[in-house]
Scaffold this active site. Structure first.
Site, PDB file in Angstrom:
ATOM      1  N   GLU A 130       0.851  -1.182   0.000  1.00 43.29           N
ATOM      2  CA  GLU A 130       0.000   0.000   0.000  1.00 43.29           C
ATOM      3  C   GLU A 130       0.901   1.252   0.000  1.00 43.29           C
ATOM      4  OE1 GLU A 130      -2.680   0.455   3.321  1.00 43.29           O
ATOM      5  OE2 GLU A 130      -3.842   1.954   2.244  1.00 43.29           O
ATOM      6  N   HIS A 306      -6.474  -1.976  15.183  1.00 40.42           N
ATOM      7  CA  HIS A 306      -6.690  -1.294  13.898  1.00 40.42           C
ATOM      8  C   HIS A 306      -6.471  -2.248  12.722  1.00 40.42           C
ATOM      9  CE1 HIS A 306      -6.585   2.355  11.264  1.00 40.42           C
ATOM     10  NE2 HIS A 306      -5.794   1.583  10.534  1.00 40.42           N
ATOM     11  N   GLU A 307      -5.323  -2.892  12.686  1.00 42.37           N
ATOM     12  CA  GLU A 307      -5.023  -3.767  11.538  1.00 42.37           C
ATOM     13  C   GLU A 307      -5.980  -4.956  11.511  1.00 42.37           C
ATOM     14  OE1 GLU A 307      -3.250  -2.174   9.605  1.00 42.37           O
ATOM     15  OE2 GLU A 307      -2.292  -0.836  11.063  1.00 42.37           O
ATOM     16  N   HIS A 310      -9.334  -3.958  10.107  1.00 35.50           N
ATOM     17  CA  HIS A 310      -9.302  -3.777   8.655  1.00 35.50           C
ATOM     18  C   HIS A 310      -9.761  -5.038   7.918  1.00 35.50           C
ATOM     19  CE1 HIS A 310      -7.840   0.135   7.495  1.00 35.50           C
ATOM     20  NE2 HIS A 310      -6.664   0.037   8.070  1.00 35.50           N
TER      21      HIS A 310
HETATM   22  N1  TRP Z   1      -3.034   0.848   5.775  1.00 43.02           N
HETATM   23  C1  TRP Z   1      -2.047   1.092   6.796  1.00 43.02           C
HETATM   24  C2  TRP Z   1      -2.782   1.322   8.077  1.00 43.02           C
HETATM   25  O1  TRP Z   1      -3.677   2.105   8.138  1.00 43.02           O
HETATM   26  C3  TRP Z   1      -1.188   2.269   6.499  1.00 43.02           C
HETATM   27  C4  TRP Z   1       0.143   1.998   5.901  1.00 43.02           C
HETATM   28  C5  TRP Z   1       1.067   1.161   6.352  1.00 43.02           C
HETATM   29  C6  TRP Z   1       0.730   2.643   4.804  1.00 43.02           C
HETATM   30  N2  TRP Z   1       2.178   1.233   5.583  1.00 43.02           N
HETATM   31  C7  TRP Z   1       2.003   2.137   4.641  1.00 43.02           C
HETATM   32  C8  TRP Z   1       0.293   3.619   3.941  1.00 43.02           C
HETATM   33  C9  TRP Z   1       2.848   2.580   3.655  1.00 43.02           C
HETATM   34  C10 TRP Z   1       1.131   4.065   2.939  1.00 43.02           C
HETATM   35  C11 TRP Z   1       2.405   3.543   2.776  1.00 43.02           C
HETATM   36  O2  TRP Z   1      -2.526   0.747   9.062  1.00 43.02           O
HETATM   37 ZN    ZN Z   2      -5.478   1.634   8.559  1.00 48.06          ZN
END
Ligand code: TRP
Ligand code: ZN
Length: 882
Positions: A130, A306-307, A310
């Site tokens: 991501e 949080h994770e 998701h």
């Molecule tokens: N989706 C992740 C979260 O909210 C966020 C995240 C983790 C992220 N690593 C990243 C976003 C690197 C951008 C780039 O926990």
């Molecule tokens: Zn997140």
């Protein structure tokens, strides 16, 4: 690294969204890992998208820094005339409606310093996809609305990489020639490629199990660096608590046979929710009493939650495009906040969350990067993982929850999952599910998704003694933000209470137009609105915006005595704290004004006596008292003034803390002594530690040697990191003669604990002392520092740029110069983190002319640098344009 005079990357716009001409349904990948490179063999089952009327016959796949070794369609090598590759894509021509694309690419994870895609951390391979990292692993349609099932085989040397992991359920493993082995993983749930993950390495493993409500057994595994097993128990407990909580609160069960977490020390952010294989920054996994503070424990619990959450809000239902990021992030932050509130104290959790809103988020909303929680455009998506998308996004969900009520919100969530499971959807889809489930119209509410900026709500009141009526008039205003000169009124759920002279809560009976209600939440929806309360026999004192029921700035002409009264008597505990913050902010701003006018500074007794009462009143929750004693910091005050006179604010803060410490000394000491030394990890013990240490921090500001000695002893003898670090921090930020000795002893004791050393770096970088830049330069050469490691960068450079206002803003500009030099270097190795660092200049317009000039000069110099990354370019160019 620098690519010369490249064109700045063009912005992408939300309005330009188009469905993909092609879909990828199934991915089979074999990843061969070597020390010199990795080879990725991928087989993509591609077809035209039936939802697109006339799909093009060519297809442009994303791909960056990929060396293409072979390419075939339906088993036939593709002739060079049918494809072309450039810096960031591979275009295929004359395609059939359905085909199998096979590619082999080579990449160099060992040289990947950006930490996006496949990279090495501490001798292990791991991934971060991501937002757009998968395109650095193989050619793909790297967009979240392309959902595929994955069949992944990982191959590597057995001795070095005994654990080979990917998403989904295990599907076989075995030995290969040459000391190599493989493992295969099948993920049956279609997912966007940003949720792909792969890990190979040698770890210690904590294993456990969870039985879901419906009786399914789930294997739980946490992988950490060798020797860290004694720091995993809290993370595992947090996983189980999260799983149980989501079942009970939202009726959501886990869906795979195995849930794995891997902790790595090089990670750009906190953690990542990859399907079934979360990858975490070690900071949010490792914790024990010796190495982690109570705050660190809370951080682990909330990020694990949080994770995990998701899995439903983000993975099972994902985003259509990256403009919809708050669909998953705002919602998941809201869910993790609810979870933490349920695990601990809801009021205290709320105070901590609101503090983030009023400092970091209000600051973002008032600067050049201001954007709605659903942005309309971006240059580099990485720059939009912001406090606005995350935390203001969560506030918007919270308002929806307030408006619909607990049950109405649950109905909306149920319908959202029922409608959209397995889909990639939009924020509008989310709101629509809630509107439909509750048969309400949420059209106006949706402005929270489209309009940026922090509204101000100005309140005035009026009492009619003859009619026994009390009138509250609310006016809202939202200042222009980049690209949004005019704003329409928001629907603001405005929670209030009315107190009589004894502090008793009055029953609410209000009317507005034809609407009559007893609810304490006023549905404030127009530019200006008056709510009339009946049967009020004497002028009440209003308690406004209770629990921070909307992300707005509040204006009401309280007298100081009224704030002191609320601080002592409000039945809403959150607002008691809030009154303390408002009162203390006023005092600080007045002191700053006096300083500017060269007047003598004096300590207002009203604040001192209010705090004395708090120290003496053991009936008030200790954690709340600790937060009342914390006093607003510069970041908090900065959002309440037009132009920041940093010297005046710093002088006011130093004066106030010192005066309070001296005039409350005996009470602070008594309170500290009554509460210190609490053992245990329960809420009561955490609250006592917080209070005792808040007292200690103030005591130190008295500059008395007795206070120094107290802290010195605690730094040496504490049996937990909360107490030890509180004492170290208090001394490190003081002029105590013991300062260096205590810091050295701490480093000697924890030199092998990377996360503890991060605290040690950060506490020095944030010290408001004149020698801090020299100290930081010296610390950059410390063996524990590593300019490639984001945690170390945050500990040393961001702790200075974002956490040390008095020294960062030195009038000679040396703080600015220091950071700009590091931004320039970091731009080449890790643009994502460089962009975070350079954001410290975003609010340059809020400072005096001299500092404005100095900051702007640094920004312009950076803008002129060749090879500037899209990440840094976007932040710097928007700042300069402001
Ligand atoms: N989706 C992740 C979260 O909210 C966020 C995240 C983790 C992220 N690593 C990243 C976003 C690197 C951008 C780039 O926990
Ligand atoms: Zn997140």
């Amino acid at each position: 690294m620098a690519k010369g005079n490249q064109q700045p990357k063009q912005p992408k716009f939300r309005k330009d969204y188009r469905a993909s001409d092609y879909l990828i349904d199934q991915v089979t990948m074999t990843v061969d890992l070597y020390e010199s490179h990795a080879e990725i063999y991928s087989q993509l089952h591609i077809r035209t998208n039936p939802a697109v009327p006339a799909p093009a016959s060519s297809l442009c796949l994303d791909g960056e820094e990929l060396a293409l070794k072979s390419i075939a369609i339906d088993g036939q090598p593709l002739p060079a005339s049918r494809y072309e590759q450039d810096e960031d894509s591979l275009t295929l021509h004359d395609l059939p409606a359905q085909f199998l694309l096979e590619t082999v690419v080579h990449i160099a994870p060992q040289n990947n310093t950006r930490l996006e895609g496949l990279y090495k951390s501490g001798g292990k391979f791991c991934t971060q996809c991501e937002a757009e990292g998968f395109r650095r692993i193989t050619f793909f349609l790297d967009r979240p609305d392309v959902l595929a099932t994955y069949d992944v085989t990982v191959r590597a040397e057995q001795a070095k990489y005994p654990h080979l992991l990917s998403n989904g359920n295990p599907a076989g493993q075995g030995e290969l020639d040459g000391g190599r082995h493989f493992a295969r993983w099948l993920d049956p749930f279609p997912k966007p490629c940003y949720l792909f993950a792969l890990v190979a390495g040698d770890f210690d493993l904590l294993a456990d199990q969870f039985i879901t409500t419906s009786g399914r057994k789930v294997d739980l595994k946490i992988y950490v660096d060798k020797g860290k097993l004694d720091q995993c128990a809290h993370a595992m407990a947090s996983v189980k608590n999260s799983m149980r909580w989501d079942e009970q609160k939202y009726g959501r069960e886990y869906d795979l046979d195995i849930y794995q977490i891997v902790a790595v020390s090089d990670f750009n952010m906190g953690a990542m929710e990859n399907k079934g294989l979360n990858i975490f920054n070690t900071k949010y996994v490792l914790a024990n009493r010796e190495t982690a503070t109570d705050t660190d424990y809370e951080g682990v619990e909330s990020v694990i939650g949080h994770e995990y959450f998701h899995n439903w809000t983000g993975n099972r239902v994902t985003c259509r495009d990256w403009f919809q990021l708050s669909l998953k992030e705002g919602l998941t932050v809201f869910r993790d906040q609810q979870f933490s509130a349920d695990m601990g104290s809801p009021t205290v959790k709320r105070m901590d969350d609101v503090r983030v809103m009023r400092t970091a988020q209000f600051s973002e909303d008032g600067g050049p990067m201001a954007h709605p929680i659903r942005p309309d455009s971006y240059v580099e998506m990485n720059n939009f993982y912001t406090v606005t998308v995350y935390n203001k996004g969560a506030e918007v969900i919270r308002m929806l929850h307030t408006l619909l009520g607990e049950q109405g919100f649950r109905k909306g969530m149920d319908l959202y999952f029922q409608r959209h499971d397995g889909q990639a959807v939009t924020c509008d889809d989310f709101v629509q599910a809630h509107a439909d489930a509750n048969a309400v119209d949420l059209t106006q509410f949706q402005r929270w998704y489209s309009q940026a900026g922090t509204p101000t709500v100005a309140v005035s009141d009026d009492f009619d003694a003859e009619k026994n009526e009390y009138h509250l008039t609310l006016k809202q205003h939202c200042a222009p933000t980049p690209g949004q000169p005019q704003k329409e009124p928001f629907l603001i759920p405005f929670r209030i209470g009315l107190l009589d002279e004894q502090g008793n809560e009055l029953a609410l009976d209000w009317q507005q137009g034809t609407q009559r209600s007893q609810s304490a939440v006023l549905p404030f929806a127009a530019a200006e609105q008056t709510f009339v309360f009946r049967g009020v026999s004497s002028r009440p004192l209003p308690s406004l915006l209770r629990d921070f029921s909307a992300p707005v700035k509040l204006e009401f002409g309280y007298r100081d005595e009224q704030l002191a009264f609320l601080l002592q008597h409000d039945s809403n505990l959150f607002n008691r704290w809030d009154a303390s913050q408002t009162l203390a902010s006023r005092v600080l701003l007045q002191l700053a004004a006096d300083f500017r006018a060269s007047k003598a500074l004096t300590l207002p007794t009203i604040l001192a006596e209010a705090l004395r009462a708090v120290l003496r009143d053991d009936a008030v929750d200790n954690a709340v008292r600790a937060r009342i004693l914390q006093l607003p910091d510069i970041a908090y005050l900065q959002e309440q003034v037009e132009i920041v006179d940093i010297d005046a604010l710093v002088a006011a803060q130093r004066f106030l803390r010192r005066q309070l410490a001296q005039s409350l000394y005996a009470d602070l000491l008594a309170c500290q002594q009554r509460h210190r030394g609490a053992g245990g990890t329960d809420g009561a013990a955490i609250g006592k530690r917080a209070l005792a240490n808040a007292c200690l921090a103030l005591l130190i500001d008295s500059d008395r040697s007795e206070a120094y000695a107290l802290a010195e002893q605690q730094a040496r003898d504490a049996d937990n990191m909360t107490d030890r670090f509180a004492a170290v921090k208090a001394l490190a930020h003081s002029a105590a003669p013991q300062r260096l000795m205590v810091l050295n002893a701490f480093a000697e004791r924890f030199k092998d604990q990377a996360l503890v050393m991060d605290k040690w770096f950060a506490v020095q970088a944030s010290a408001p002392i004149a020698s801090v830049l020299d100290d930081i330069r010296r610390l950059e050469t410390h063996p524990a520092f590593d300019a490639r490691n984001p945690n170390k960068i945050r500990a040393l450079w961001l702790a200075f740029s974002h956490g040390n206002p008095s020294e960062f803003h030195r009038a000679d500009g040396s703080g600015y110069q220091f950071i700009a030099e590091r931004v320039a270097r970091l731009n080449d190795s890790n643009p994502q983190v460089a962009a975070r660092l350079v954001s410290c200049f975003n609010r340059w317009k809020k400072f005096d002319d001299q500092r404005q000039r100095l900051m702007l000069a640094q920004l312009k110099a950076l803008l002129g640098k060749s090879g500037l990354s899209a990440d840094v370019f976007e932040i710097v160019s928007k700042s300069v344009a402001a």
